[in-house]
Design an enzyme around this catalytic site. Sequence first.
Site, mmCIF file in Angstrom:
data_model
loop_
_atom_site.group_PDB
_atom_site.id
_atom_site.type_symbol
_atom_site.label_atom_id
_atom_site.label_comp_id
_atom_site.label_asym_id
_atom_site.label_seq_id
_atom_site.Cartn_x
_atom_site.Cartn_y
_atom_site.Cartn_z
ATOM 1 N N SER A 110 0.729 -1.230 0.221
ATOM 2 C CA SER A 110 0.100 -0.061 -0.594
ATOM 3 C C SER A 110 0.534 1.157 0.027
ATOM 4 C CB SER A 110 -0.082 -0.003 1.004
ATOM 5 O OG SER A 110 -1.441 1.248 1.866
ATOM 6 N N ASN A 111 0.010 2.238 0.111
ATOM 7 C CA ASN A 111 1.212 3.764 0.669
ATOM 8 C C ASN A 111 0.362 4.214 1.985
ATOM 9 O OD1 ASN A 111 -1.293 5.667 -0.425
ATOM 10 N ND2 ASN A 111 -1.231 4.484 -2.173
ATOM 11 N N ASP A 112 1.279 5.658 1.517
ATOM 12 C CA ASP A 112 0.536 6.290 2.771
ATOM 13 C C ASP A 112 -0.651 7.758 3.373
ATOM 14 O OD1 ASP A 112 2.771 5.315 4.525
ATOM 15 O OD2 ASP A 112 4.173 6.619 3.144
#
Length: 399
Positions: free
Chosen positions: A211-213
Amino acid sequence: MLNGKKVALYITGGIAVYKVVDLMRTLIKSGAQVRVAMTESATQFVSPLTFQVLSKHDVHTSIFLEKNPEQVDHIHFADWADLAIVAPLTANTLAKLANGIADNFVSSALLATTCPVFTIPAMNQHMYENPATQKNIEYLKNRQIYVMNPDEGFLAEGYSGKGRFPEQTRILDELQSFMRDRARYLPLKNKSVLITAGGTKERIDPVRYISNDSSGKMGHALAEAAYLNGADVTLVTSSSLPVSSNIKRISVESAAEMYESVSSRFDSSDILIMAAAVSDYSPETTSTKKMKKQDEMTLTFKKNKDILKEMGHRKKTNQCIVGFAAETDNINEYAKKKLIEKKADLIVANDIGKDDRGFNVDKNEVTFFSTQSEPQIIPLKEKIEIAKDVIDWIIKFIN
């Protein structure tokens, strides 16, 4: 929608008066000018001084304390307001309001009120369910006075029932809807707006993912701003952030789920805002069981569908598409390239390489890129304010 509004807050005598203190603070934080009137019984629960200090205005408690000889205070108070809120609305004041009784400052001012009236009942369940109270509620509704349904839960009497002062999130949702329905002009009225938010998750196994932030804060702020401008909003989100009940929420996890949700709704949408941080790649295969620790592991990834690009190439002339570009370098170059390749009308570019802006924080600084004008820098500010700027750009574009 409350920004700049003059709100007359009428407080009547029930145990829920203490909850109105926080409600008033929220109204003020939303940009409203708030002035308060209280019944004598309300002052027995919370001192008028509390509301005076917070509102920065005198609190009206008696119809006979006329401080200005050039005006009749309860009439002036009623005429001043753009919106009247009664919180809590007791059975006693409800009956007075329904039957035109004016025996104190609150009931007299309400009888003279011509602006929209929004009421929040709170009382014992038996009092609320009494046929007389229900008849009074129906009468108020027939006069276009808004009467919320109280919550169910633990009451002051020590047992559970219907009559609790509603939770503030529900009050604000219904208040927004009430005000929107009565607004004279809403630039996005009858427009269907589809918005994506959050960082997608690409599963490796049942407990691990790529995923990402992205927090989804920008997309959720955009959904709220679009709704307040009159749009029918659908939010496709992978974020766990709360969503107003006035907005249709579609919860997704992966890029594939987001693609399906957007693709199936795009043709019937007037505006698409792709604020989500969609994963570019996902694992070629996903294990159905937790993968055990190994000395080495190789994962093979496949490219996900480019949602913005595909919708851009499907776009009809009457549709508007806004995309976001989260970059760490060469921002202008990449944003301009994205604008052309994706056939978007606007690209909102931001630098995610700084700690005080971008992903997972409340503020951002962005630059608008469009084929219509030179790049426009929007300086660092709250994301809700950035969202308003984006919606304002869209309104000008479609008009």
